[in-house]
Design an enzyme around this catalytic site. Structure first.
Site, PDB file in Angstrom:
ATOM      1  CB  SER A 144      -0.580  -0.065   0.983  1.00 14.82           C
ATOM      2  OG  SER A 144      -1.740   1.292   1.344  1.00 14.82           O
ATOM      3  CE1 TYR A 151      -4.035  -2.517   5.080  1.00 16.98           C
ATOM      4  CE2 TYR A 151      -3.503  -0.600   4.723  1.00 16.98           C
ATOM      5  CZ  TYR A 151      -3.732  -1.851   4.235  1.00 16.98           C
ATOM      6  OH  TYR A 151      -3.948  -1.971   3.009  1.00 16.98           O
ATOM      7  CE  LYS A 167      -1.090  -3.705   3.190  1.00 16.40           C
ATOM      8  NZ  LYS A 167      -1.968  -5.371   2.764  1.00 16.40           N
TER       9      LYS A 167
END
Length: 260
Positions: free
Chosen positions: A142, A155, A159
């Site tokens: 991402s 998160y 990533k």
């Protein structure tokens, strides 16, 4: 030029019941490849496979379930004769808010699915096929792994770790296996709804190409990365964000002025 022809090759796409994963499976099949789509349940996997035109089967296998993952890889080799492509697409984000406000349960789930699962599946396909015959792996990271954002730091941290591990595995598995990652921006998926739902126009306007992404935008890039057209590319992170990381587009467009 080398056509994106995947005839005779077989791909496993994890987390392929909808969104980007399903679009990737459809793109690989459209290029002639065989596809195994995984989902948490067999029913969801079968329903996704039914939406793919070409040679596709569904396998119920949660991304972090080692026994189910091993069965899936073994079934793929038995059914199609090889596993030439792995797309580690499964992802999750149960941890919203400041990093220091998260508990261990949300931390573990975030890193298990987004970091451990790609390592697990890559190790299994390497052992079963790619280590001897070669292949291509693509990890779905991402742009969050490249920037700082409020409330999704856990998160983004996962990533970022996946981006680092992509480069690590590209060296460790060279020269037989190419390992790359994609870093999508805001895409019209259920996982990313909080980033665009009810504010799509404003988000789109801030992006250089003036729209949020569609799953097909990401899928086409993955089809390229796993094909021979990308045969001399490994350890790279392909950002696919419509120019989102460039900055607030309206400030730069023709006719815009800034007072000093």
């Amino acid at each position: 030029m080398t056509a994106l022809d995947l005839t005779g090759r077989t791909a496993i796409v994890t987390g392929a019941s909808r969104g980007i994963g399903l679009a990737i499976a459809q793109a690989i099949a459209a290029a002639g490849g065989n596809v195994v789509l995984t989902a948490r349940t067999q029913e969801a996997a079968d329903a996704a496979a039914a939406q793919v035109t070409g040679n596709a089967i569904g396998v119920g296998a949660h991304a972090t379930d080692e026994a189910a993952a091993r069965r899936c890889v073994e079934l793929t080799v038995e059914h199609f004769g090889s596993v030439d492509i792995l797309v580690n697409n499964a992802g999750t984000n149960p941890a919203y808010g400041p990093v220091v406000s998260q508990d261990h349960g949300r931390f573990a789930k975030t890193f298990d699915v987004n970091v451990w699962a790609p390592i697990l599946w890559t190790s299994l396909v390497t052992e079963a096929w790619m280590g001897e015959h070669g292949g291509a792996v693509v990890n779905n990271a991402s742009i969050g792994g490249l920037v700082l954002d409020p409330n999704i730091g856990m998160y983004n941290g996962a990533k970022a770790a996946l981006i680092h591990l992509t480069k690590q595995m590209a060296l460790e598995l060279s020269p037989a296996i190419r390992v790359n990652a994609i870093a999508p921006g805001v895409v019209r998926t259920k996982l990313a709804e909080a980033l665009w739902k009810d504010k799509e126009d404003a988000v789109a306007t801030s992006i250089a190409l003036n729209r949020i992404g569609e799953p097909g935008d990401i899928a086409d890039a993955v089809a390229f990365l796993v094909s021979d057209a990308a045969r001399w590319i490994t350890g790279e992170i392909l950002v696919i964000d419509g120019g989102q990381r460039l900055g607030d587009a309206p400030l730069f467009r023709s006719g815009a002025s800034i007072s000093v």
